[in-house]
Design a protein around this motif. Structure first.
Motif, short mmCIF file in Angstrom:
data_model
loop_
_atom_site.label_atom_id
_atom_site.label_comp_id
_atom_site.label_asym_id
_atom_site.label_seq_id
_atom_site.Cartn_x
_atom_site.Cartn_y
_atom_site.Cartn_z
N ARG A 1 0.80 -1.22 0.00
CA ARG A 1 0.00 0.00 0.00
C ARG A 1 0.84 1.28 0.00
NH1 ARG A 1 -4.65 -1.33 4.55
NH2 ARG A 1 -5.50 -3.21 3.54
N GLY A 2 2.12 1.15 0.26
CA GLY A 2 2.94 2.34 0.34
C GLY A 2 2.60 3.19 1.55
N GLU A 3 2.24 2.54 2.65
CA GLU A 3 1.87 3.23 3.88
C GLU A 3 2.85 2.87 4.99
OE1 GLU A 3 -2.99 3.18 3.11
OE2 GLU A 3 -2.07 1.90 4.64
N ALA A 4 2.92 3.74 5.99
CA ALA A 4 3.80 3.49 7.13
C ALA A 4 3.13 3.98 8.41
CB ALA A 4 5.15 4.19 6.95
N TYR A 5 3.51 3.36 9.52
CA TYR A 5 2.88 3.67 10.80
C TYR A 5 3.95 3.67 11.91
CZ TYR A 5 -1.02 1.84 8.03
OH TYR A 5 -1.92 1.60 7.03
N TRP A 6 3.68 4.52 12.91
CA TRP A 6 4.39 4.41 14.18
C TRP A 6 3.54 3.57 15.12
CZ3 TRP A 6 9.15 5.77 13.74
CH2 TRP A 6 9.55 6.90 13.03
N LEU A 7 4.17 2.72 15.90
CA LEU A 7 3.47 1.87 16.86
C LEU A 7 4.11 2.05 18.24
CD1 LEU A 7 3.55 -1.49 14.83
CD2 LEU A 7 1.91 0.38 14.59
N SER A 8 3.30 1.91 19.28
CA SER A 8 3.82 1.90 20.65
C SER A 8 2.91 1.04 21.51
CB SER A 8 3.91 3.31 21.23
OG SER A 8 4.37 3.26 22.57
N SER A 9 3.52 0.19 22.32
CA SER A 9 2.76 -0.65 23.24
C SER A 9 2.77 -0.10 24.66
CB SER A 9 3.35 -2.07 23.26
OG SER A 9 4.69 -2.05 23.71
N ASP A 10 3.33 1.10 24.87
CA ASP A 10 3.43 1.65 26.22
C ASP A 10 2.05 1.90 26.81
OD1 ASP A 10 6.13 1.60 26.03
OD2 ASP A 10 6.38 3.74 25.66
N PHE A 11 1.92 1.64 28.11
CA PHE A 11 0.69 1.98 28.81
C PHE A 11 0.52 3.50 28.86
CE2 PHE A 11 2.01 -2.08 30.88
CZ PHE A 11 0.99 -2.87 30.37
N GLU A 12 1.62 4.20 29.10
CA GLU A 12 1.64 5.67 29.07
C GLU A 12 2.84 6.08 28.22
OE1 GLU A 12 1.69 7.36 32.93
OE2 GLU A 12 0.03 6.13 33.67
N VAL A 13 2.59 6.88 27.20
CA VAL A 13 3.65 7.27 26.28
C VAL A 13 4.50 8.36 26.93
CG1 VAL A 13 4.16 8.20 24.00
CG2 VAL A 13 2.18 6.71 24.33
N ASP A 14 5.82 8.16 26.95
CA ASP A 14 6.70 9.16 27.54
C ASP A 14 7.01 10.27 26.53
OD1 ASP A 14 8.49 8.05 25.78
OD2 ASP A 14 9.91 7.36 27.27
N ALA A 15 7.82 11.24 26.97
CA ALA A 15 8.08 12.41 26.14
C ALA A 15 8.77 12.03 24.83
CB ALA A 15 8.94 13.41 26.92
N TRP A 16 9.70 11.06 24.90
CA TRP A 16 10.41 10.65 23.68
C TRP A 16 9.46 9.97 22.71
CZ3 TRP A 16 11.37 5.41 22.25
CH2 TRP A 16 12.14 5.28 21.08
N ALA A 17 8.71 8.99 23.17
CA ALA A 17 7.82 8.24 22.29
C ALA A 17 6.70 9.13 21.75
CB ALA A 17 7.22 7.05 23.04
N SER A 18 6.29 10.13 22.52
CA SER A 18 5.19 10.99 22.08
C SER A 18 5.56 11.85 20.87
CB SER A 18 4.72 11.88 23.23
OG SER A 18 5.75 12.77 23.63
#
Length: 827
Positions: free
Chosen positions: A639-656
């Motif tokens: 599809r030529g698509e991309a995604y960011w994923l995170s399994s964190d319960f609470e996203v920290d400043a870096w992951a956000s």
């Protein structure tokens, strides 16, 4: 001896016994590199560990190849010719919904014996997970093997062969061990397997799993001189958990042996901080001393077959006590009879009351429930105060010792509080001295109930205030404080005796924890009940306290092991086992003291709050104790698509920066087919990364069946290749990298909702060959995903922005730093 001196002596002896139990249960002190050459030295083994755990070395990586070359060179330098077993291997019975596989390179160092009756295989795996240098898991086992091999070479040859088997691909599904156990000709000659593992970074090395018919091996373990920490309790618990090591494969092959591991420091497990700087060398010393002692002992044994029989075994100070498992029911019944005899004698002599025994037994059960509820509430409160603990996927803490100590203190406070209520209720009953007198509580009882119960609601209403002193002036209570404590002990012993009998038939390996204390306690209680009913003697009080020492020696080490093994997230479960122990221990040693609620329950409750508070203050994320944080980059090449994923319960400043806290969460089976919960998903810039390629090398139809041979290749040689069949693919047969999959495993893959999964590490050049058999005319849909365990190819260089006080989520707990590129096709 006065009662006060007897009580003081009991307290001192109890503290000394507990300290002694902890001393004998700890790992030995690491020996320096200058230790005599014939002994094991953690200082010398550390030099190997520094090379092995220099960086993560998962299967297929350059670091993995370097570790293998180091093993081969080191073994050869010790005068032993190494062998490398290189093969494609799969483990079709490892998972229900998937089949793991890998190109494995097992390293073998075979030391021949003079008159061999069999092969002693010493096993540890040299691969690590992608997120960890693997100093403990399993670099410690590998380094211990190299130092043990060196020490053995300093002495005369042994009678039997000793095989040092450095397995590969354990972390990818026990694939290397299976390749050796089921396909190497030397596996047939193996008589005993000694496997060494780790689930943490420190603590004593525990023998937590023996093979079936283990009594003869336990006898050898006891006679070997190895400083073994072992308990059949571990085996009873471990067999009921869904955990596996390389030892599991050898059991499936019909072999027997012993499995060792240390488990404290769980937060380092599979983490970036499982490195030399955070590793406890005493654990390495313990691994090595046990390994060397058993290698020498079994290496010179006749290895004569014995009738298969299991054992009950446990440490009692420096001794490893063991007996046939068939003895467990008779011992438990003997303890039950001893307790029953003591109770009958007490009832006949008027020293015990039926109502008092009922309350005593109820106090044990009430203490367990109240303590578990208090611990659950306390831990919930800690998580609310320190939100950082709530984001840890391991469910534990870096500084868990403070929390464990605090929860143990809280448990003791609750137990004493509940038993203080029992004592209050018992005194009320014995003060009833005449018809029409309904006095239930002495003046001040309500205040003391508030203290003793530590928040437990009073059993009787305020209107039950006393007037008993008007009745029977001069009537002396028949049951002084010490005698009432006897009913607490008697009721607790009754509960323990019943638990001993139940466990002797349901789980014999843990029955000794109940039966031995119940038997000794019954004998001591009987001796005390033969004393004066008016005032129990100091000697009788001391005798009852001394009877608690077996429970101390048996339980003190296991209490700590229980909390460490279950983690803080399951502390209430551990409390359900610990509280009954304290409910027996407390009246045996301390119950005669006055006002236990006020003098003990409240101060211990305050101590619990202090310890939990210290734990909260200490539990802060930094470079040494980093916060796990999850970001993955997924690309759909079709599809030529991309995604960011995170399994964190609470996203920290870096992951956000990549996945905001309000990003929608959903199950992403297409990329994460083995992950069990929703992940946050956010759109990402599309980067056209090379996708896996699928090439058809043969396609033929005969006798109503289509045979299709595919080669699936990751263009950039990603360490892991996932291949998922379309839902409902009617597989009839399957071969992976030349390894046929048995019919039962094929059937499981065929029935997986969403489609069966193959995971293969270190795909050979030219691609992973798959041979599928399906009904004629069937179109086969495949989704191939190349998985890299880094973010080097992701847009925006996420890893370069990661703060030092965060780290990738340890492998296996949640989604770690990953780049996934998927392609779907029909063939």
């Amino acid at each position: 001896m006065s009662p006060r001196i007897a009580s003081l002596a009991a307290a001192v002896l109890t503290a000394l016994t507990a300290a002694l139990a902890l001393h004998f249960a700890s790992a030995p002190t690491a020996l320096p590199a200058t230790a005599p050459p014939e002994v094991f030295s953690a200082g010398r083994a550390r030099e190997h560990l520094a090379r092995i755990a220099a960086r993560p070395h998962p299967v297929g990586s350059q670091a993995h190849r370097e570790v293998r070359e180091y093993l081969v060179d080191t073994v050869r330098g010790m005068g032993v010719t190494p062998e490398v077993q290189t093969t494609a291997a799969i483990h079709p019975d490892m998972e229900e919904n998937s089949i793991p596989g890998a190109t494995v390179h097992n390293v073998l160092a075979h030391v021949k014996g003079q008159d061999s009756r069999g092969v002693i295989a010493i096993v540890a795996h040299y691969d690590s997970v992608p997120t960890s240098p693997g100093a403990s898991d399993d670099g410690a086992g590998v380094a211990a093997m190299l130092e043990t091999l060196r020490a053995l070479r300093t002495g005369p040859p042994l009678r039997n062969d000793v095989l040092f088997l450095f397995t590969d691909a354990e972390e990818t599904g026990l694939v290397g061990a299976r390749a050796f156990a089921f396909h190497h000709p030397l596996a047939e000659q193996v008589s005993v397997v000694l496997n060494f593992e780790a689930r943490g970074s420190q603590g004593p090395s525990l023998m937590f799993q023996p093979g079936p018919g283990n009594r003869w091996l336990i006898q050898h373990l006891a006679r070997s001189g190895a400083p073994a920490q072992a308990s059949s309790l571990f085996d009873e618990v471990y067999r009921r958990l869904q955990n596996d090591t390389d030892f599991t494969v050898f059991l499936q092959r019909g072999k027997t042996g012993l499995n060792f591991g240390f488990l404290d420091g769980f937060m380092r497990y599979h983490a970036r901080t499982d490195d030399l700087a955070h590793f406890g060398l005493d654990s390495l010393q313990h691994h090595g001393e046990v390994m060397l002692a058993l290698a020498r002992h079994l290496g010179d044994d006749a290895l004569e077959p014995t009738p298969p029989e299991d054992a009950v075994y446990f440490n009692a100070g420096p001794f490893l006590v063991h007996h046939p498992a068939t003895w467990a029911p008779p011992i438990a019944l003997l303890a039950l009879l001893a307790v029953a005899a003591a109770l009958v004698m007490g009832l006949r002599r008027g020293r015990l009351r039926a109502s008092g025994l009922t309350w005593g037994a109820g106090a044990v059960l009430a203490a367990a429930v109240a303590s578990a509820a208090a611990v659950q509430a306390a831990w919930w409160g800690v998580l609310r105060i320190d939100g950082g603990l709530g984001v840890l996927p391991q469910g534990d803490a870096y500084h868990g010792g403070f929390f464990i100590a605090g929860l143990l203190a809280l448990t003791l406070s609750a137990v004493v509080g509940v038993q203080a209520l029992f004592l209050r209720r018992a005194r009320v009953e014995e003060r009833v001295a005449g018809a029409g007198v309904q006095a239930l509580f002495p003046r001040g009882a309500l205040a003391e109930e508030r203290v003793a119960g530590a928040g437990v609601q009073a059993l009787f209403p305020r209107g039950a205030l006393p007037e008993e002193r008007v009745a029977g002036a001069g009537v002396q209570a028949r049951f002084p404080r010490g005698a009432l404590a006897e009913e607490l002990v008697a009721g607790a012993l009754a509960v323990w005796a019943v638990l001993g009998v139940a466990s002797a038939f349901a789980a014999p390996g843990l029955s000794y924890l109940f039966s031995v204390p119940a038997l000794v306690g019954a004998l001591a209680l009987g001796g005390r009940l033969r004393g004066s009913p008016e005032q129990p003697s100091a000697r009788g009080r001391l005798l009852l306290a001394v009877s608690a020492f077996p429970a101390l020696m048996l339980w003190v080490p296991q209490v700590l092991n229980l909390y460490v093994a279950l983690t803080l997230a399951l502390a209430p479960v551990a409390t359900l086992a610990v509280a009954p122990w304290l409910a027996l221990l407390w009246p045996q040693v301390f119950a005669p003291m006055a006002r236990p609620g006020r003098t003990v329950a409240l101060p211990v409750l305050a101590l619990a709050c202090v310890l939990l508070g210290v734990g909260v203050v200490r539990e802060r994320f930094d470079a040494s104790d980093p916060r796990p944080s999850s970001v993955a980059y997924a690309v759909d090449a079709n599809r030529g698509e991309a995604y960011w994923l995170s399994s964190d319960f609470e996203v920290d400043a870096w992951a956000s920066r990549f996945v905001s806290a309000d990003a929608p969460a959903r199950r992403l089976d297409s990329y994460l087919p083995r992950f069990w919960r929703d992940v946050r998903v956010a759109p990402a810039p599309h980067r056209p990364l090379p996708a896996p390629s699928v090439r058809v090398s043969r396609d033929e139809t005969r006798d109503g069946l289509r045979r299709l041979v595919l080669h699936v290749e990751s263009v950039e040689r990603a360490p892991l290749l996932q291949v998922r069949f379309g839902a409902g693919t009617p597989l009839r047969a399957l071969t992976i990298a030349g390894q046929p999959v048995d019919a039962s495993a094929v059937a499981r893959l065929r029935d997986v909702p969403g489609g069966g999964l193959l995971e293969y590490w270190d795909v050979p050049p030219g691609g992973l060959p798959l041979e599928l058999t399906v009904p004629e005319g069937t179109k086969v849909q495949l989704r191939a995903t190349a998985v890299r365990f880094d973010l080097d190819q992701a847009p925006g260089t996420p890893a370069a922005q990661r703060p030092e006080d965060t780290m990738p989520v340890p492998f296996g707990f949640a989604v770690t730093d990953e780049t996934l590129v998927s392609v779907t096709g029909e063939y």
